[in-house]
Design a protein around this motif. Structure first.
Motif, PDB file in Angstrom:
ATOM      1  N   GLY A 155      40.899  41.779  36.238  1.00 50.99           N
ATOM      2  CA  GLY A 155      41.624  42.934  36.762  1.00 50.99           C
ATOM      3  C   GLY A 155      43.053  42.587  37.104  1.00 50.99           C
ATOM      4  O   GLY A 155      43.973  43.382  36.883  1.00 50.99           O
ATOM      5  N   THR A 183      45.371  42.768  34.223  1.00 55.50           N
ATOM      6  CA  THR A 183      45.597  44.065  33.597  1.00 55.50           C
ATOM      7  C   THR A 183      47.043  44.541  33.708  1.00 55.50           C
ATOM      8  O   THR A 183      47.638  44.949  32.700  1.00 55.50           O
ATOM      9  CB  THR A 183      44.629  45.109  34.168  1.00 55.50           C
ATOM     10  N   ASN A 221      42.123  47.582  37.949  1.00 60.42           N
ATOM     11  CA  ASN A 221      41.858  46.275  38.550  1.00 60.42           C
ATOM     12  C   ASN A 221      40.674  46.421  39.490  1.00 60.42           C
ATOM     13  O   ASN A 221      40.771  47.082  40.528  1.00 60.42           O
ATOM     14  CB  ASN A 221      43.090  45.782  39.311  1.00 60.42           C
TER      15      ASN A 221
END
Length: 245
Positions: free
Chosen positions: A107, A110, A125
């Motif tokens: 995450g 990202t 995330n």
């Protein structure tokens, strides 16, 4: 869309989420990040182990992993949507509606991936500390969703998310709760100490992740993302100034 797991964890750790998204008509690519998980087996039988694990105590380790994944994801997208795609079902992919979600450092990677590759239109995330700061504004939609850990990196970078954004905290969740592991371990009789039992956290994650992607990739209004829901009282809408998160 692509799913990126936590460090040392395989792509199968996000199977429950991937299955739900696929059932809603999304093409989902789960990624095993080579040399970052404990073992990846190639089609020819070769096995790659966690070469990165020996550097886990380095001060800049998290930043290096995030930068590496921001290279992995575009490579995967190239392989799936390029002129000679490696997957026979590639025609099902709409390259104008690419998205990404990840758990833990997946995450955290990202936003960096979105800044490096503008094909990724929206990102999530799931409980990942932002080891690498978001130094330039990210104008595309972004969802932060996690356990009540008081992660200061989310507060630090909140103002750099300049597009549509939400910050959701799920009371009773733990770090692994956003994977299959918490649910599966409960079925085996183990208790990690979280406050959400059976499939409750999986149900919540699936519902909010799907709502986010339906809104930003399909243009379908999602009242669930506008305010707290009586159906999901565990989910709190947060901001840096909030005191209940």
């Amino acid at each position: 869309m692509v799913l990126s797991p936590g460090f040392t964890w395989p792509r199968s750790s996000l199977t429950g989420l991937a299955e739900d998204l696929a059932s809603r008509g999304y093409v989902v690519a789960g990624i095993d990040h080579i040399y970052e998980n404990f073992a990846t087996t190639f089609p020819d039988g070769r096995v790659a182990t966690c070469a990165a694990c020996k550097n886990i105590n380095d001060d800049d380790f998290g930043q290096r992993v995030i930068r590496s994944r921001a290279i992995d994801i575009p490579f995967v997208l190239d392989q799936l949507t390029g002129p000679r795609p490696k997957w026979k079902g590639s025609a099902l992919i709409n390259p104008a509606r690419v998205s990404m979600a990840g758990q833990s450092i997946g995450g955290a990677a990202t936003p960096e991936t979105m800044l490096k590759d503008f094909r990724v239109r929206a990102g999530i995330n799931l409980d990942g500390s932002l080891f690498l700061p978001i130094e330039s504004g990210l104008t595309r939609p972004f969802l932060l969703m996690g356990a009540p850990s008081g992660d200061n990196t989310w507060k630090r970078d909140w103002e750099h998310l300049t597009g549509w954004k939400r910050w959701l905290v799920v009371k009773g969740a733990l770090h692994p709760s956003f994977t299959d592991y918490d649910m599966l371990l409960q079925q085996l009789g183990a208790d990690l100490g979280g406050g959400l039992k059976r499939t409750r956290l999986m149900d919540i994650t699936r519902k909010y992740v799907a709502a986010f992607f339906d809104l930003h990739l399909r243009g379908k209004p999602q009242p669930l993302l506008d305010k707290p829901s009586p159906h999901y009282p565990e989910v709190h809408f947060c901001a840096p100034s909030a005191t209940n998160c």
